[in-house]
Design a protein around this motif. Structure first.
Motif: not given
Length: 106
Positions: A17, A19, A39, A47, A50, A54
């Motif tokens: 994510c 973060e 996650c 997964k 994402l 990213r």
């Protein structure tokens, strides 16, 4: 001369994510793998999607000039039909990059 101390974050970075979350948001294996509990509950397909998003985001934020390797990576992501969100985002980034190149040439 005194050395500047490196800014330390409280918590850990989740590579899915993106973060920085507190220590309690990670389970035992999550610390090592850099994946938070929320996650870790996602399916492997989500997964991977994402993580690819990213990576494209990092390429996009790298600056005006993209390396050949990054352009090739974006082209391969834009042809990947397994992850439609990744495909769409990679096409957007490539189109934006190509438009900026065309404007700069004029």
């Amino acid at each position: 001369m005194s050395k500047k101390k490196k800014k330390r974050y409280r918590g850990h970075y989740c590579k899915i994510c993106g973060e920085i979350k507190s220590n309690e948001k990670f389970n035992g294996k999550g610390h090592k793998n850099h994946i938070c509990k929320s996650c870790a509950k996602l399916s492997q397909l989500d997964k991977n999607e994402l993580v690819h998003l990213r990576k494209i985001e990092n390429i996009e934020l790298s600056g005006f000039v993209l390396s050949k390797a990054n352009i090739e990576k974006l082209k391969s992501y834009s042809k990947n039909s397994k992850y439609p969100k990744v495909q769409k985002y990679a096409k957007q980034v490539l189109n934006y990059y190509n438009e900026r190149i065309e404007e700069h040439k004029e």
